[in-house]
Design a protein around this motif. Structure first.
Motif, short mmCIF file in Angstrom:
data_model
loop_
_atom_site.label_atom_id
_atom_site.label_comp_id
_atom_site.label_asym_id
_atom_site.label_seq_id
_atom_site.Cartn_x
_atom_site.Cartn_y
_atom_site.Cartn_z
N ASN A 78 0.84 -1.18 0.00
CA ASN A 78 0.00 0.00 0.00
C ASN A 78 0.89 1.23 0.00
O ASN A 78 2.05 1.18 0.39
N GLN A 79 0.32 2.34 -0.44
CA GLN A 79 1.10 3.57 -0.44
C GLN A 79 0.89 4.32 0.87
O GLN A 79 0.11 3.91 1.71
N VAL A 80 1.61 5.41 1.01
CA VAL A 80 1.34 6.32 2.13
C VAL A 80 1.04 7.69 1.55
O VAL A 80 1.52 8.04 0.48
N THR A 81 0.23 8.45 2.24
CA THR A 81 -0.06 9.81 1.78
C THR A 81 0.09 10.75 2.96
O THR A 81 0.31 10.31 4.09
N ARG A 82 -0.05 12.02 2.68
CA ARG A 82 -0.05 13.00 3.77
C ARG A 82 -1.36 13.76 3.73
O ARG A 82 -1.93 13.94 2.67
N ASP A 83 -1.79 14.25 4.87
CA ASP A 83 -3.00 15.06 4.87
C ASP A 83 -2.76 16.39 4.20
O ASP A 83 -3.54 16.87 3.42
N SER A 84 -1.67 17.03 4.55
CA SER A 84 -1.31 18.30 3.90
C SER A 84 0.16 18.16 3.58
O SER A 84 0.77 17.16 3.87
N SER A 85 0.76 19.17 3.00
CA SER A 85 2.13 18.98 2.55
C SER A 85 3.10 18.85 3.72
O SER A 85 4.23 18.45 3.54
N THR A 86 2.69 19.19 4.92
CA THR A 86 3.62 19.07 6.04
C THR A 86 3.13 18.07 7.07
O THR A 86 3.75 17.89 8.10
#
Lengths: 325, 333
Positions: free
Chosen positions: A248-256
Motif C-alpha cells: 500500500n502507499q502512504v499519503t499526507r493530509d497536507s504537505s507538512t
C-alpha cells in the motif's frame, strides 16, 4: 440475500412462490423474519407447510456456530507460519507470515516494498518449494532482480525451477484483479493437484494502484469495489489457508502533515498486520539499502517495534517452516 | 460461474439494483434470463440482454483462463518473464554515467520519470531519447519510433536536428570502424529525414487534452506498431495550476498512471515522463521534492532526480541520483 426460487427446498412450489411474491416476500431473509401466521392468512397457505419450509431454509442457509475449543483445534491444524527470509522482518511479524491472514506492507516511494515482496517470493519458492502467485499492478516486477537474488544462493538448474514456481499475473485494473482472484479460487476449489508444489501465498503489489483511480471525486462506488476486493482477499485467505501479502502507499493530509497509510479508514480494517517501511536517511541524496520497518498494527505483538533491514542483499536463507505448537 | 455480482464491471446504478433485488452470483443472473431480469429490476429488455451478454463474456473469460488458455491475460511464470527481459533492448542515452545507473539505459515496458529544477536538461534528455530510440539494432538500439506529447511547448525542432545529425555521424563512425555489411545497410535508412519523420508530435494545452491523448494512445499505437517510446514532457504542468479539487486530481493522475503502464506493457514501449520540483517546507529547513504529491511517486518504476552540484559550474556537470529503482540504488558523483 438469496432470492426465493422454486425448488430451493422441497415444499416450495411455483404457486406458493407467486403468492409469497404478491405479498412482498422475495428473499429468504424476508420469509424467515416474517410472522408465519400472518403470512398464512394473507396468502391462504397452510401454516404447517410454511413452518416446514422455514425449517429447511434455516438449516440450509444459517451459519453453524462453533465453540472456541473446536476453533482452536482447527486453527492449530490448518495454520502455518511461513518465514519471509528476512530474519529481522520475521522477528517483527512474530516468526513469520501467518496463513489465513492478510498482511500489509506500506511505505513511501522507494522504501523497498517491492524488494521485500520479491524477497518473500524468492524464499517461498526456493526454501519451501511452494508455488507463489504474484499479482503485479504497477509494472514494477523485474525478473532480473529476482534472478539476482537467487543467483547468490543456488546453482543454475535450481534457479530455473525456482523461477518457474513463481507465477506472475499483470493486472492493471480492479476488474482484472477480481477476475484473477476468481480464477485462483476456481483453481484451488477444484483442488488441481499440481506437480509444482502447493500454493500458500498470494502477493499483490500494489493494491492501492488499482483502487486509487476509483476513489475520490464525488463517487462512492469506489468504496464499494474496494470492500468487494477486501472481502475476496480475506475469504480466500481463510478458506484456503493462504497468506495474502499486499502493498500500500502512504499519503499526507497536507504537505507538512505526517505520513499515513493510503486508502483511508475503511481499508485499515482489512489487513491484520501492517508494517511501515522507511528509509533510514531522510533524503535521497545518499543512496543506501538500509530500511527501517516498524509495526503499525498487529494482533499478536505490541505496535511500535522497529527493526532494521537491508534490502540490497535480501538474505534468502534456508529456514524450516515453523508451525505453532 | 460463482462470480459475485459486485465484482462484475457493470454501471453502478445497475449493480445497486441487482444487489437490492437479491442477486448474488453471476450464475443466478444467467439462470433468470433476460425477460425475468427486466421484470425484476425494472429495466428494458435490451438492457437486460446487454447485461447478460457482458456477464456471459466475463464468465467465459474466467473459464478459459482457469482451464489453461492464456486468453488476453498477462500471465506467465517468472522464468518466462526473465527470458523476455533478457532479450529486450534498452534505449541508450549516450551518457555513459546515466546508462550505468539505469542499468543499461531506459527500460522498455516501464515508466521512467525524470525530475529536476528548471533548466537542468529534462527536455533535452527527452529529445535525445526520441532520437536514440530509432538507432538500428545492429548499432545496439531498438529501432523503434517515438511519440512526443508536449504540454509546455518546449520542443525545439532545431535542437532535435542537431541531436539527430550528431547521432547519425556517430553511427557512421562506428560503421566505418567495423566495416560490416549490415551496418552500412542500416545506415542507408537511418538519416536525418527518417529520424524526424518517425517522431510523432502531439501538443496538449490542458489536462483534458492530455488525458484524452493518453487514453487514445492505444489506438494510435495499434496503427503504428513500431513505436517504442512515449515521452510526456511536462506531466506536472497541466495539473498544477487551476485545480481546486485535490482528490479529483489524485484520482485523475492515478488513472493516468494506470493507463500509461497498460500502454507500456501491451505495446512493449518505454514511457518517459518529466516532472517539476516543488519545495517542501519542513520544521527547520526546506527541501526540493518532486511535484504532484506522494501518491504520484508510486506511478513511476524508475525515478531520476537531477540537481546541480554546488561546486561545479552550470553547464559542466550534472549529478543525478536514482531515487526509486528496482535493481539498484546508487548516487553517482
Amino acid at each position: 440475500m438469496v432470492v426465493l426460487r422454486a425448488g430451493l427446498c422441497p415444499g416450495l412450489g411455483e404457486e406458493m412462490l407467486h403468492l409469497l411474491r404478491a405479498n412482498g416476500i422475495r428473499t429468504v431473509v424476508d420469509f424467515v423474519s416474517s410472522d408465519l401466521e400472518d403470512v398464512a392468512q394473507k396468502c391462504s397457505l397452510s401454516y404447517k407447510a410454511l413452518v416446514a419450509v422455514r425449517r429447511v431454509l434455516l438449516a440450509q442457509f444459517s451459519a453453524f456456530p462453533a465453540n472456541g475449543a473446536d476453533l482452536y483445534e482447527e486453527l492449530k491444524s490448518t495454520t502455518a507460519i511461513l518465514p519471509t527470509g528476512i530474519p529481522s522482518l520475521d522477528q517483527l511479524l512474530d516468526s513469520g507470515l501467518y496463513t489465513g491472514e492478510v498482511t500489509e506492507l506500506m511505505g513511501a516511494p522507494g522504501s523497498g516494498k517491492t524488494q521485500v515482496c520479491l524477497g518473500i517470493a524468492a524464499t517461498m519458492s526456493l526454501s519451501l518449494k511452494h508455488r507463489v502467485l504474484f499479482l503485479d499492478s504497477t509494472g514494477g516486477l523485474t525478473a532480473s532482480r529476482l534472478y539476482q537474488m537467487l543467483q547468490a544462493r543456488v546453482e543454475d538448474e535450481e534457479e530455473q525451477a525456482t523461477l518457474q514456481r513463481i507465477q506472475v499475473v499483470r493486472v492493471f485494473d480492479i476488474y482484472e484483479m477480481l477476475s484473477a482472484l476468481q480464477e485462483l479460487r476456481d483453481c484451488l476449489s477444484q483442488q488441481v493437484l499440481s506437480s509444482v508444489g502447493p500454493l500458500k501465498i498470494v502477493i499483490i503489489d500494489s493494491v492501492s494502484a488499482v483502487i486509487y483511480p476509483l476513489l475520490g471525486g464525488k463517487q462512492s462506488e469506489g468504496l464499494a469495489i474496494m470492500m468487494q476486493l477486501a472481502r475476496e482477499l480475506k475469504s480466500l485467505a481463510r478458506e484456503f489457508s493462504l497468506t495474502v501479502v499486499v502493498t500500500n502507499q502512504v499519503t499526507r493530509d497536507s504537505s507538512t502533515g505526517p505520513l499515513k497509510p493510503a486508502l483511508g479508514r475503511s481499508w485499515s480494517f482489512v489487513p491484520s498486520t501492517r508494517v511501515l517501511l522507511e528509509s533510514k536517511e531522510a533524503t535521497w541524496e545518499k543512496a543506501s539499502t538500509q530500511r527501517v520497518a516498524s509495526l503499525a498494527k498487529s494482533p499478536r505483538q505490541p505496535t511500535g517495534i522497529q527493526v532494521e533491514l537491508n534490502i540490497g542483499d535480501v538474505d534468502v536463507q534456508e529456514p524450516s517452516p515453523v508451525t505453532p505448537t | 460461474m460463482q462470480r459475485e455480482v459486485g465484482t462484475l464491471p457493470l454501471a453502478p446504478a445497475l449493480r445497486a439494483r441487482l444487489v437490492a433485488a437479491g442477486f448474488q452470483t453471476a450464475q443466478e443472473l444467467l439462470e433468470t434470463g433476460p425477460c425475468g431480469l427486466s421484470k425484476e429490476i425494472g429495466i428494458s429488455k435490451e438492457e437486460a440482454l446487454e447485461v447478460l451478454q457482458l456477464v456471459r463474456q466475463e464468465c467465459q473469460g474466467d473459464a478459459t483462463r482457469s482451464a489453461g488458455g492464456s486468453g488476453a491475460t498477462r500471465k506467465c511464470t517468472a522464468l518466462e518473464l526473465l527470458e523476455e527481459e533478457q532479450t529486450q533492448g534498452f534505449i541508450i542515452t549516450f551518457c555513459s554515467a546515466l546508462d550505468n545507473i539505469l542499468g543499461g539505459g531506459v527500460q522498455l515496458t516501464k515508466i521512467t520519470e525524470i525530475c529536476g529544477a528548471p533548466g537542468v536538461g529534462k527536455t533535452q534528455l527527452c529529445m535525445q531519447l526520441a532520437v536514440d530510440v530509432q538507432i538500428p539494432e545492429c548499432f545496439g538500439g531498438v529501432a523503434g519510433e517515438a511519440v512526443f506529447i508536449d504540454t509546455e511547448g518546449s520542443f525545439m525542432v532545431d535542437r532535435v536536428v542537431d541531436i539527430a545529425t550528431a547521432c547519425v555521424q556517430h553511427c557512421q563512425l562506428i560503421a566505418e570502424a567495423h566495416q560490416e555489411a549490415d551496418h552500412l545497410k542500416a545506415l542507408e535508412s537511418f538519416s536525418l529525414e527518417s529520424i524526424l519523420s518517425h517522431i510523432y508530435y502531439f501538443r496538449c494545452r490542458d489536462y483534458t487534452e492530455l488525458l484524452a491523448q493518453v487514453y487514445l494512445l492505444p489506438d494510435f499505437l495499434a496503427e503504428h506498431s513500431k513505436v517504442r517510446l512515449v515521452v510526456i514532457d511536462g506531466i506536472a504542468f497541466p495539473f498544477r495550476h487551476d485545480f481546486e479539487d485535490l482528490s479529483l486530481r489524485t484520482r485523475l493522475l492515478n488513472g493516468l498512471a494506470q493507463q500509461l503502464i497498460i500502454t507500456a506493457n501491451d505495446h512493449r514501449a518505454a514511457v518517459v515522463l518529466t516532472n517539476q520540483m516543488t519545495t517542501r517546507i519542513g520544521q527547520n529547513q526546506s527541501t526540493l521534492v518532486p511535484a504532484l504529491g506522494e501518491s504520484w511517486g508510486h506511478a513511476a518504476t524508475v525515478r531520476l532526480i537531477f540537481h546541480w552540484d554546488e561546486s561545479q559550474s552550470l553547464m559542466a556537470s550534472e549529478m543525478c541520483s536514482l531515487q526509486l529503482s528496482l535493481r539498484r540504488q546508487k548516487g553517482l558523483k
